[in-house]
Design a protein around this motif. Structure first.
Motif, short mmCIF file in Angstrom:
data_model
loop_
_atom_site.label_atom_id
_atom_site.label_comp_id
_atom_site.label_asym_id
_atom_site.label_seq_id
_atom_site.Cartn_x
_atom_site.Cartn_y
_atom_site.Cartn_z
N ASP A 115 -28.76 37.71 -12.32
CA ASP A 115 -29.03 37.29 -10.94
C ASP A 115 -27.73 36.86 -10.28
OD1 ASP A 115 -31.73 37.69 -11.32
OD2 ASP A 115 -32.18 35.58 -11.70
N GLY A 116 -27.55 37.25 -9.02
CA GLY A 116 -26.39 36.79 -8.28
C GLY A 116 -26.64 35.42 -7.66
N LYS A 117 -25.59 34.78 -7.21
CA LYS A 117 -25.73 33.48 -6.54
C LYS A 117 -26.61 33.64 -5.31
CE LYS A 117 -22.96 29.69 -4.66
NZ LYS A 117 -21.58 29.22 -4.33
N GLY A 118 -27.64 32.80 -5.21
CA GLY A 118 -28.57 32.91 -4.08
C GLY A 118 -29.46 34.12 -4.18
N GLY A 119 -29.66 34.62 -5.40
CA GLY A 119 -30.42 35.85 -5.60
C GLY A 119 -31.86 35.80 -5.16
N SER A 120 -32.47 34.61 -5.20
CA SER A 120 -33.89 34.47 -4.85
C SER A 120 -34.11 34.27 -3.35
CB SER A 120 -34.50 33.29 -5.61
OG SER A 120 -34.36 33.45 -7.01
N SER A 126 -23.52 41.57 -11.24
CA SER A 126 -24.11 40.37 -10.66
C SER A 126 -23.71 40.34 -9.19
CB SER A 126 -23.63 39.11 -11.38
OG SER A 126 -24.19 37.95 -10.80
N MET A 127 -24.67 40.54 -8.30
CA MET A 127 -24.38 40.65 -6.88
C MET A 127 -24.97 39.45 -6.14
SD MET A 127 -23.07 43.63 -7.44
CE MET A 127 -22.64 44.23 -5.82
N ASP A 128 -24.15 38.78 -5.35
CA ASP A 128 -24.63 37.62 -4.58
C ASP A 128 -25.83 38.00 -3.72
OD1 ASP A 128 -22.70 36.05 -5.67
OD2 ASP A 128 -21.42 35.95 -3.88
N ASN A 129 -26.81 37.09 -3.68
CA ASN A 129 -28.01 37.23 -2.85
C ASN A 129 -28.94 38.34 -3.31
OD1 ASN A 129 -27.08 35.15 -1.04
ND2 ASN A 129 -25.71 36.67 -0.12
N VAL A 130 -28.75 38.82 -4.53
CA VAL A 130 -29.63 39.87 -5.07
C VAL A 130 -30.05 39.48 -6.48
CG1 VAL A 130 -29.85 42.31 -5.67
CG2 VAL A 130 -28.43 41.64 -3.72
N GLU A 131 -31.34 39.66 -6.79
CA GLU A 131 -31.83 39.36 -8.13
C GLU A 131 -31.55 40.52 -9.08
OE1 GLU A 131 -35.46 36.95 -8.73
OE2 GLU A 131 -35.89 37.45 -6.64
N ALA A 132 -31.44 40.20 -10.35
CA ALA A 132 -31.16 41.22 -11.36
C ALA A 132 -32.24 42.30 -11.37
CB ALA A 132 -31.06 40.57 -12.74
N GLU A 146 -27.75 47.98 2.51
CA GLU A 146 -27.08 49.24 2.18
C GLU A 146 -25.67 49.01 1.63
OE1 GLU A 146 -28.27 52.29 2.00
OE2 GLU A 146 -30.23 51.44 2.51
N SER A 147 -24.99 47.99 2.17
CA SER A 147 -23.64 47.69 1.68
C SER A 147 -23.68 47.28 0.21
CB SER A 147 -23.01 46.58 2.52
OG SER A 147 -23.79 45.39 2.46
N MET A 148 -24.74 46.55 -0.17
CA MET A 148 -24.88 46.12 -1.56
C MET A 148 -25.21 47.30 -2.46
SD MET A 148 -24.45 43.13 -2.89
CE MET A 148 -24.93 41.94 -1.64
N LYS A 149 -26.07 48.19 -1.98
CA LYS A 149 -26.38 49.40 -2.75
C LYS A 149 -25.12 50.22 -3.00
CE LYS A 149 -31.18 49.97 -1.15
NZ LYS A 149 -32.11 50.84 -0.39
N SER A 150 -24.29 50.30 -1.97
CA SER A 150 -23.04 51.04 -2.10
C SER A 150 -22.12 50.41 -3.14
CB SER A 150 -22.34 51.10 -0.74
OG SER A 150 -21.11 51.78 -0.83
N ASN A 151 -22.07 49.06 -3.16
CA ASN A 151 -21.24 48.35 -4.14
C ASN A 151 -21.74 48.60 -5.57
OD1 ASN A 151 -19.64 47.26 -2.15
ND2 ASN A 151 -20.70 45.29 -2.10
N VAL A 152 -23.06 48.54 -5.74
CA VAL A 152 -23.65 48.77 -7.07
C VAL A 152 -23.35 50.20 -7.52
CG1 VAL A 152 -25.80 48.94 -8.37
CG2 VAL A 152 -25.46 47.05 -6.76
#
Length: 341
Positions: free
Chosen positions: A80-85, A140-146, A289-295
């Motif tokens: 889980d990223g920071k603030g993932g929930s 581990s991406m901020d604001n996103v759950e695993a 979408e920016s997070m998807k691109s990072n992953v």
């Protein structure tokens, strides 16, 4: 000594090429926190200084067991990223609220809940360091759950065999011909046939079972009195292929000549059901979408290698040698197979 390791790695490289396997042929994706909490609670191991290291060595040993059991070409670990929930808490403010209260996990240790929590934080920090020395991709991406990252990688990035390692049954909803789930406690592979035989619901509609049952670990209440057997009997429509929507179920109820108690209960609980769908569904991952691109960039471009020297240095500092014997052999057997891709 280091020349010996480089020679071994070179030999393994040539063996890998002859085997004809590629990096993404069989990918294990590990639910990191799910695994850490499990081994932390079960392993009371201490180092020579009397510090609890059970979560750390338990996690590292579990990786070796997974690699030896499944013989993957790649291992990805998601935390889980920071603030993932954050997103789900906007949907339901009490989401995971039960986790704010500290409870003791490892009953074999003479520690208070607060002391155990501090130990857990220390071991998690060190674990991140050790994973950085291994041929493993860590996400581990901020604001996103695993869960969301795992589901997105498995469904939208990786194209061949994927085995998700977790005890979380939410992942059952994305099982298909190439995606399975490995339960590390039961040592059981969850595939399409297992889900059909166990739940008598199509995989497309397994989410209905989760939505109505709820999830105590995430503090998501279900609909009382609507268990699996009731669901199977009242809604045979859920056995068919193709996802059944909330509106489909409401329409199905409207067409019944005689309503059952469960029909009335589901009608009255439509708002809760829609909320639970939003909280629990993983088929359509909700992520910027920016997070998807990072992953996608990390998965496609990551090529971590084994750093034996740094791993050994930290290993000696933390005095893990009382719990992991013969480190050279342990690294070679468990992690060299991944180092060649």
């Amino acid at each position: 000594m280091r020349k010996k390791y480089f020679s071994l790695l070179k030999d393994l490289d040539s063996k890998s090429e002859s085997m004809g396997r590629e990096k993404d042929d069989k990918v294990l994706i590990l639910d990191g926190l799910n695994n850490f909490l499990r081994v932390f609670a079960a392993n009371p191991a201490l180092n020579d200084d009397g510090d609890h290291i059970g979560g750390l060595v338990g996690f590292l040993n579990s990786l070796g067991l997974l690699i030896r059991t499944h013989n993957p070409t790649r291992l990805v670990i998601c935390f889980d990223g920071k603030g993932g929930s954050q997103r789900r808490r906007k949907v339901y403010s009490d989401y995971k609220e039960n986790r704010r209260t500290r409870v003791k996990l490892n009953r074999n240790l003479d520690q208070t809940a607060d002391e155990e929590y501090d130990s857990m934080k220390v071991q998690m920090t060190k674990l991140g360091e050790y994973l950085g020395y291994l041929p493993i991709t860590v996400l581990s991406m901020d604001n996103v759950e695993a869960d969301d990252v795992i589901a997105y990688c498995a469904q939208n990035i990786l194209k061949k065999e994927v085995v998700i390692v977790s005890t979380d049954r939410d992942f059952y909803q994305i099982v298909n011909d190439r995606i399975t789930v490995w339960n590390p406690i039961k040592k059981q592979l969850i595939d399409k046939d297992y889900i059909h035989d166990k739940f008598n619901i199509s995989i497309d509609n397994f989410i209905w079972y989760r939505v109505l049952d709820g999830d105590k670990s995430d503090n998501i209440p279900g609909i009382p009195g609507v268990g699996l057997k009731t669901l199977q009997k009242a809604f045979p429509i859920l056995q068919q292929e193709g996802q059944v929507s909330v509106d489909d179920i409401m329409e199905y109820i409207d067409q019944k000549e005689k309503l059952l108690k469960v029909d009335e209960k589901i009608r009255e609980s439509k708002d809760i059901i829609e909320r639970n769908f939003d909280l629990m569904q993983l088929k359509e991952v909700i992520m910027p979408e920016s997070m998807k691109s990072n992953v996608r960039s990390i998965i496609n471009n990551s090529n971590p290698k084994l750093d034996i020297y740094s791993f050994k240095k930290s290993f000696m500092r933390d005095k893990l040698y009382t719990n992991i014997k013969n480190l050279d052999y342990w690294l070679r057997v468990n992690f060299f197979p991944l180092n060649v891709f």
